[in-house]
Motif scaffolding. Sequence first.
Motif, mmCIF file in Angstrom:
data_model
loop_
_atom_site.group_PDB
_atom_site.id
_atom_site.type_symbol
_atom_site.label_atom_id
_atom_site.label_comp_id
_atom_site.label_asym_id
_atom_site.label_seq_id
_atom_site.Cartn_x
_atom_site.Cartn_y
_atom_site.Cartn_z
ATOM 1 N N MET A 1 79.530 81.827 -3.065
ATOM 2 C CA MET A 1 78.880 82.356 -4.221
ATOM 3 C C MET A 1 78.416 81.382 -5.323
ATOM 4 N N SER A 2 77.030 81.625 -5.951
ATOM 5 C CA SER A 2 76.706 80.769 -6.980
ATOM 6 C C SER A 2 77.349 80.728 -8.111
ATOM 7 N N HIS A 3 77.393 79.458 -8.780
ATOM 8 C CA HIS A 3 78.371 79.309 -9.944
ATOM 9 C C HIS A 3 77.354 79.570 -11.118
ATOM 10 N N GLY A 4 76.185 80.275 -11.063
ATOM 11 C CA GLY A 4 75.320 80.289 -12.191
ATOM 12 C C GLY A 4 75.902 81.146 -13.317
ATOM 13 N N LYS A 5 75.745 80.863 -14.424
ATOM 14 C CA LYS A 5 76.456 81.665 -15.698
ATOM 15 C C LYS A 5 75.935 83.102 -15.424
ATOM 16 N N LEU A 6 76.760 84.328 -15.635
ATOM 17 C CA LEU A 6 76.236 85.410 -15.675
ATOM 18 C C LEU A 6 75.811 85.748 -17.017
ATOM 19 N N ARG A 7 74.897 86.944 -16.967
ATOM 20 C CA ARG A 7 74.435 87.499 -18.112
ATOM 21 C C ARG A 7 75.458 88.580 -18.518
ATOM 22 N N GLU A 8 75.464 88.706 -19.950
ATOM 23 C CA GLU A 8 76.224 89.521 -20.625
ATOM 24 C C GLU A 8 75.741 90.987 -20.529
ATOM 25 N N GLU A 9 74.420 91.005 -20.546
ATOM 26 C CA GLU A 9 73.863 92.402 -20.203
ATOM 27 C C GLU A 9 74.183 92.993 -18.772
ATOM 28 N N LYS A 10 73.836 94.292 -18.685
ATOM 29 C CA LYS A 10 74.364 94.743 -17.366
ATOM 30 C C LYS A 10 73.062 95.294 -16.704
ATOM 31 N N ASP A 11 71.821 95.262 -17.213
ATOM 32 C CA ASP A 11 70.530 95.770 -16.687
ATOM 33 C C ASP A 11 69.968 94.624 -15.782
ATOM 34 N N CYS A 12 69.669 95.138 -14.583
ATOM 35 C CA CYS A 12 68.903 94.075 -13.487
ATOM 36 C C CYS A 12 67.624 93.534 -14.149
ATOM 37 N N LEU A 13 67.229 92.315 -14.288
ATOM 38 C CA LEU A 13 66.065 91.955 -14.676
ATOM 39 C C LEU A 13 65.052 91.924 -13.641
ATOM 40 N N ASN A 14 65.191 92.331 -12.415
ATOM 41 C CA ASN A 14 64.390 92.325 -11.367
ATOM 42 C C ASN A 14 63.893 94.063 -11.148
ATOM 43 N N CYS A 15 64.900 94.879 -11.235
ATOM 44 C CA CYS A 15 64.561 96.326 -10.944
ATOM 45 C C CYS A 15 65.024 97.293 -11.982
ATOM 46 N N GLY A 16 65.817 96.774 -13.082
ATOM 47 C CA GLY A 16 66.187 97.763 -14.237
ATOM 48 C C GLY A 16 67.376 98.271 -13.953
ATOM 49 N N HIS A 17 68.100 98.403 -12.743
ATOM 50 C CA HIS A 17 69.333 99.303 -12.392
ATOM 51 C C HIS A 17 70.356 98.588 -13.131
ATOM 52 N N LEU A 18 71.446 99.441 -13.348
ATOM 53 C CA LEU A 18 72.868 99.015 -13.942
ATOM 54 C C LEU A 18 73.556 98.303 -12.942
ATOM 55 N N VAL A 19 73.918 96.961 -13.399
ATOM 56 C CA VAL A 19 74.809 96.023 -12.681
ATOM 57 C C VAL A 19 76.068 96.009 -13.096
ATOM 58 N N GLU A 20 77.080 96.480 -12.369
ATOM 59 C CA GLU A 20 78.466 96.635 -12.577
ATOM 60 C C GLU A 20 79.190 95.422 -12.307
ATOM 61 N N ASP A 21 78.823 94.647 -11.340
ATOM 62 C CA ASP A 21 79.304 93.238 -10.911
ATOM 63 C C ASP A 21 78.364 92.117 -10.789
ATOM 64 N N HIS A 22 78.362 91.124 -9.967
ATOM 65 C CA HIS A 22 77.649 89.985 -9.957
ATOM 66 C C HIS A 22 76.126 90.458 -9.527
ATOM 67 N N TYR A 23 76.003 91.296 -8.601
ATOM 68 C CA TYR A 23 74.817 91.492 -7.767
ATOM 69 C C TYR A 23 74.261 92.909 -8.308
ATOM 70 N N CYS A 24 73.196 93.126 -8.136
ATOM 71 C CA CYS A 24 72.591 94.406 -8.316
ATOM 72 C C CYS A 24 72.843 95.652 -7.015
ATOM 73 N N PRO A 25 73.272 96.795 -7.287
ATOM 74 C CA PRO A 25 73.401 97.350 -5.944
ATOM 75 C C PRO A 25 72.156 97.943 -5.385
ATOM 76 N N HIS A 26 71.002 97.969 -6.139
ATOM 77 C CA HIS A 26 69.956 98.513 -5.604
ATOM 78 C C HIS A 26 68.865 97.572 -4.937
ATOM 79 N N CYS A 27 68.937 96.251 -5.809
ATOM 80 C CA CYS A 27 67.655 95.204 -5.214
ATOM 81 C C CYS A 27 68.641 93.935 -4.418
ATOM 82 N N GLY A 28 69.772 93.800 -4.974
ATOM 83 C CA GLY A 28 70.652 92.663 -4.583
ATOM 84 C C GLY A 28 70.492 91.354 -5.240
ATOM 85 N N GLN A 29 69.641 91.411 -6.393
ATOM 86 C CA GLN A 29 69.337 90.099 -7.129
ATOM 87 C C GLN A 29 70.616 89.982 -7.961
#
Length: 365
Positions: A1-29
């Motif tokens: 797993m990458s050690h990049g700092k996570l965003r506080e916002e829960k919207d995926c910057l790539n597809c706009g879906h809700l991100v509950e954890d580290h990765y977007c369940p829709h596009c995987g970003q």
Amino acid sequence: MSHGKLREEKDCLNCGHLVEDHYCPHCGQQNIQTRQPFYYLFTHFVEDFTHYDGQFWGTLKNLLFKPGKLTNTYLEGKRQKFVPPVKLYIFISFITFFLFAVFPPFDINFEGKKADQTEKAFKLNRLTETTKMLDSIRTTTPSNGKDTVAINRINTLLKDSTRLSDIEDSFDMSKKLDDKFEYNGYTNRKSFDSAKAKNPSFYDFINVPVGHKFFELKENGVTKGEILKKLGEISFHNLPKALFIYLPIFAFFLWIFHNKKKWWYFDHGIFTLHYFSFLLLTILLFSFLYKLADVTHSSISIIIYLLMNVIFFYSIIYFFIAHYKVYHTHGVVSFIIGSILFMFNFFAFLFLVMGLAVISFLMIH
């Protein structure tokens, strides 16, 4: 797993879906900050290839010590446990040739030891004068059988000395290409082109460019050592391309000798990528041991050279073991097919290396 700092916002910057954890369940970003510290570039690059969760090191262990295991696992569909074959080959190839570029595996002095031309000329003149003197004695002075035999033996030794001097001269890497050096029996480009115009042949598409390059280097006063050095450097830089070109050829030979209904060309490609990755690693290890032997005590060097021989023979045996475990043929049949494949690939790769040498020679400037 990458050690990049996570965003506080829960919207995926790539597809706009809700991100509950580290990765977007829709596009995987991964939902990380768009700006990271500089060191992240390096760590992200390393992690992308090596997966510090153990995937990379587990892949290396199986690649080196369990022939055929990676190929069988991948073809069974279990593809998350180990590094994918293409990524593995590219990474190992990059590391191998990067280290070779920084630390050349073989430090060979192509210039050689420059001979003292005055001393050589003096010795050659003395040999010539002695030979003439002996010939004069033999023709003008009456002698018995023993004298004649002795003189003949001395003449033979002198001729051998002259021949050895010529051989030594041919290995003098500081020597330029003078009139003694010929290409196809011609000493200059004009006579060579004239002969080829009168008697063209099928091989002129290779013969003529090589001849022109030879006469170009000769006219420029390039030494033999410089030619060998440049030829080695260019060949080394072209070697990754040659290996990459040979990958599908190696897989093609496997496809020819095995059941085409059961084994697809894709399957042979996976086996080839894993085997070539193993070969690159052994080449890297072999060159490291060679360097180590040069800087260690003689007694330790002997052990290192023995280890190098073990690695060399293991790299050959490895193919037969991997071939048997992947293709599941009978032991004797597997050995026979493996031997034929090994022979075919040896000559095919030798032909490729010869082509690489010709191309490298034409690229010398």
